[in-house]
Design a protein around this motif. Structure first.
Motif, PDB file in Angstrom:
ATOM      1  N   ARG A  48       0.813  -1.222   0.000  1.00  9.27           N
ATOM      2  CA  ARG A  48       0.000   0.000   0.000  1.00  9.27           C
ATOM      3  C   ARG A  48       0.845   1.270   0.000  1.00  9.27           C
ATOM      4  O   ARG A  48       0.553   2.208  -0.716  1.00  9.27           O
ATOM      5  N   THR A  49       1.876   1.302   0.827  1.00 13.55           N
ATOM      6  CA  THR A  49       2.646   2.539   0.981  1.00 13.55           C
ATOM      7  C   THR A  49       4.129   2.391   0.667  1.00 13.55           C
ATOM      8  O   THR A  49       4.831   3.384   0.551  1.00 13.55           O
ATOM      9  N   GLY A  50       4.614   1.172   0.592  1.00 17.52           N
ATOM     10  CA  GLY A  50       6.043   0.948   0.431  1.00 17.52           C
ATOM     11  C   GLY A  50       6.723   0.633   1.755  1.00 17.52           C
ATOM     12  O   GLY A  50       7.843   0.139   1.779  1.00 17.52           O
ATOM     13  N   PRO A  72       7.424  -3.910  -4.107  1.00 25.02           N
ATOM     14  CA  PRO A  72       6.823  -2.589  -3.931  1.00 25.02           C
ATOM     15  C   PRO A  72       7.892  -1.500  -3.956  1.00 25.02           C
ATOM     16  O   PRO A  72       9.025  -1.718  -3.515  1.00 25.02           O
ATOM     17  N   LEU A  73       7.522  -0.355  -4.459  1.00 18.37           N
ATOM     18  CA  LEU A  73       8.427   0.781  -4.502  1.00 18.37           C
ATOM     19  C   LEU A  73       8.618   1.339  -3.095  1.00 18.37           C
ATOM     20  O   LEU A  73       7.766   1.134  -2.223  1.00 18.37           O
ATOM     21  N   PRO A  74       9.720   2.063  -2.862  1.00 16.40           N
ATOM     22  CA  PRO A  74       9.881   2.660  -1.532  1.00 16.40           C
ATOM     23  C   PRO A  74       8.857   3.770  -1.302  1.00 16.40           C
ATOM     24  O   PRO A  74       8.340   4.368  -2.251  1.00 16.40           O
ATOM     25  N   THR A  79       2.713   4.546  -2.921  1.00 15.57           N
ATOM     26  CA  THR A  79       1.397   5.159  -2.767  1.00 15.57           C
ATOM     27  C   THR A  79       0.882   5.693  -4.105  1.00 15.57           C
ATOM     28  O   THR A  79      -0.323   5.623  -4.384  1.00 15.57           O
ATOM     29  N   LEU A  80       1.787   6.198  -4.938  1.00 15.29           N
ATOM     30  CA  LEU A  80       1.389   6.704  -6.258  1.00 15.29           C
ATOM     31  C   LEU A  80       0.855   5.584  -7.145  1.00 15.29           C
ATOM     32  O   LEU A  80       0.009   5.816  -8.012  1.00 15.29           O
ATOM     33  N   VAL A  81       1.335   4.376  -6.925  1.00 13.70           N
ATOM     34  CA  VAL A  81       0.870   3.212  -7.679  1.00 13.70           C
ATOM     35  C   VAL A  81      -0.417   2.657  -7.075  1.00 13.70           C
ATOM     36  O   VAL A  81      -1.378   2.367  -7.780  1.00 13.70           O
ATOM     37  N   SER A  82      -0.423   2.512  -5.763  1.00 10.01           N
ATOM     38  CA  SER A  82      -1.503   1.768  -5.114  1.00 10.01           C
ATOM     39  C   SER A  82      -2.777   2.568  -4.867  1.00 10.01           C
ATOM     40  O   SER A  82      -3.874   2.041  -5.065  1.00 10.01           O
TER      41      SER A  82
END
Length: 145
Positions: A48-50, A72-74, A79-82
């Motif tokens: 969800r948030t990294g 997941p991205l850091p 958050t920009l993705v999820s």
């Protein structure tokens, strides 16, 4: 709460209990999932948030944890993705879309298993007060005897 305060705490953290109240921002689909969940239905996930956060297990969290899934991205990039996707999932789940209902998730602690009926926030506060009073009275009786 009474035990924590007897040991010197000024209060007790109780975040998840509010998520199934009538006043909560959580969708009805997520509330229903939480009311049916046990403590085993949560997972720490970065989906969800990294950053690791405890969430309700769903097809969303399981897909992000799969071996073939991208990492997941850091934070704050994940958050920009999820969040846009999860917002759309919430909208579609409210319209009855079964796939979106499977994907729907939200932050929640392991205490979710104790949440088994939807109540108003006022009723939750009243229950806290009554439970605290009972606990305080038991503690006082134990200390006197």
């Amino acid at each position: 709460m009474a035990a924590a305060m007897a040991m010197g705490a000024a209060g007790a953290w109780c975040g998840s209990v509010w998520l199934t109240t009538a006043e909560a921002e959580t969708t009805s689909v997520v509330k229903e999932k939480m009311l049916a969940a046990s403590s085993r239905d949560t997972v720490r996930s970065r989906s969800r948030t990294g950053k690791p956060s405890r969430q309700l297990v769903s097809a969303w969290t399981e897909a992000w944890e799969a071996k073939a899934a991208p990492r997941p991205l850091p934070m704050p990039l994940q958050t920009l993705v999820s969040e846009p996707a999860l917002h759309r999932i919430d909208q579609m789940s409210q319209k009855g879309h079964a796939g979106a209902q499977d994907l729907a998730t939200y932050w929640v602690g392991q205490g979710v298993g104790l949440m088994n009926q939807s109540m108003s926030a006022g009723a939750v506060v009243q229950d806290f007060k009554e439970d605290f009073l009972r606990g305080y009275e038991r503690l006082q009786t134990a200390l006197e005897g």
